[in-house]
Design an enzyme around this catalytic site. Structure first.
Site, mmCIF file in Angstrom:
data_model
loop_
_atom_site.group_PDB
_atom_site.id
_atom_site.type_symbol
_atom_site.label_atom_id
_atom_site.label_comp_id
_atom_site.label_asym_id
_atom_site.label_seq_id
_atom_site.Cartn_x
_atom_site.Cartn_y
_atom_site.Cartn_z
ATOM 1 N N SER A 46 0.519 65.409 59.331
ATOM 2 C CA SER A 46 -0.203 64.391 60.110
ATOM 3 C C SER A 46 -0.628 64.939 61.459
ATOM 4 O O SER A 46 -1.700 64.601 61.966
ATOM 5 C CB SER A 46 0.641 63.131 60.277
ATOM 6 O OG SER A 46 1.875 63.415 60.894
ATOM 7 N N GLU A 47 0.197 65.816 62.076
ATOM 8 C CA GLU A 47 -0.199 66.506 63.297
ATOM 9 C C GLU A 47 0.407 67.905 63.360
ATOM 10 O O GLU A 47 1.488 68.156 62.814
ATOM 11 C CB GLU A 47 0.240 65.736 64.558
ATOM 12 C CG GLU A 47 -0.644 64.556 64.913
ATOM 13 C CD GLU A 47 -0.025 63.232 64.520
ATOM 14 O OE1 GLU A 47 -0.696 62.201 64.642
ATOM 15 O OE2 GLU A 47 1.132 63.238 64.072
ATOM 16 N N THR A 48 -0.318 68.772 64.041
ATOM 17 C CA THR A 48 0.150 70.107 64.395
ATOM 18 C C THR A 48 -0.007 70.251 65.898
ATOM 19 O O THR A 48 -1.038 69.876 66.465
ATOM 20 C CB THR A 48 -0.658 71.190 63.666
ATOM 21 O OG1 THR A 48 -0.485 71.026 62.252
ATOM 22 C CG2 THR A 48 -0.212 72.582 64.064
#
Length: 292
Positions: A46-48
């Site tokens: 979902s996020e990096t």
């Protein structure tokens, strides 16, 4: 070939395979924006997060946060996880209990409690701007969550990302929900929102609130545990004068429906109204990222 230190950890959980997974690239100063976005698509989380030297003397580190499709000015679980990763990688001294994170949303205070597996990171969310959901949006939102919504059950909240927030009253309505993802995606694309978050009262099981967050327009049908959405909910509760009964501090449960049981510690300062979200982390991967 440039080589970067790389961590993957679970955030809002003190053990692996719960919470929300996050990839963190350490010392990412040599990466341009296009490469960061490619890496975020590659990790497909979902996020990096990408840790960089701060540009402000007041900050301990700087972070850029990418979903597989776009950069976000702020997100909760990447902020908690980035602070944890900055300490674990030695970018920040392990003994510091008060940090400042620099991100596109500004300079955000970070509070560190405990150490190692017992370390809990609390990050202050950016100030939230609240606005009413239109009648047409509320009608679409109601169809998407299969509920007839009164005006006071929904709000649009911008605390970096823009969220539709929906009060479904009770835990059962949240847990059992099978939303219309296509409708949520269309609603969010039209409004420029990242997703829809729903919540309801939890009366047992170690938490006061059950939360879920849906972001199909951003390529994430259901996010496991969402710091910015939980911060948005608390910001809205504060505007409702405490009549919901959650108080200034509570624990939220999120992720159970996707097998990623996580917990968020949510607080609101009674004087300033500032909202913080916090949780534990567990590192699963320590390695190197080699980029051609």
């Amino acid at each position: 070939m440039p080589i970067f230190s790389f961590l993957q950890l679970d955030v809002f959980a003190n053990r692996l395979f719960d919470g929300n997974p996050l990839a963190v690239v350490i010392d990412a100063e040599g990466l341009d924006e296009a490469t960061m976005q490619r890496i975020a698509r590659w990790t497909n989380l979902s996020e990096t997060a990408f840790l960089l030297p701060p540009s402000s003397a007041a900050a301990d580190y700087r972070v850029r946060i990418f979903t597989p499709r776009q950069e976000l000015p702020f997100a909760g679980h990447p902020s908690v996880g980035s602070a944890y990763a900055a300490i674990e990688s030695g970018l920040v001294a392990a003994g510091k209990s008060a940090l400042v994170q620099e991100c596109a949303a500004g300079l955000l205070p970070v509070r560190v409690e405990g150490d190692g597996r017992d370390r809990v990171i609390h990050v202050q969310a950016p100030p939230a701007a609240l606005r009413a959901v239109s009648a047409a949006q509320r009608s679409t939102l109601g169809r998407a969550v299969h509920a007839e919504l009164a005006e006071e059950q929904s709000c649009l909240i911008d605390n970096g990302p823009l969220w539709f927030v929906c009060d479904l009253r009770e835990e059962a309505a949240v847990r059992q929900l099978q939303p219309d993802m296509a409708a949520i995606g269309a609603l969010c694309e039209a409004a420029g929102a990242v997703g829809v978050s729903v919540f309801g009262r939890q009366r047992s099981g170690g938490a006061s609130m059950a939360v879920r967050a849906f972001c199909p327009a951003d390529g994430i049908p259901e996010d496991p545990v969402t710091g910015s959405a939980n911060a948005a909910i608390m910001a809205w509760l504060g505007e409702r004068d405490g009549r919901d009964g959650y108080g200034l501090r509570y624990r939220a449960s999120q992720g159970r429906e996707v097998g990623r049981d996580g917990y968020v510690e949510v607080e609101r300062d009674p004087a300033s109204g500032a909202v913080t979200v916090g949780g534990a982390c567990a590192i699963g991967v320590r390695g190197e990222l080699q980029i051609d």
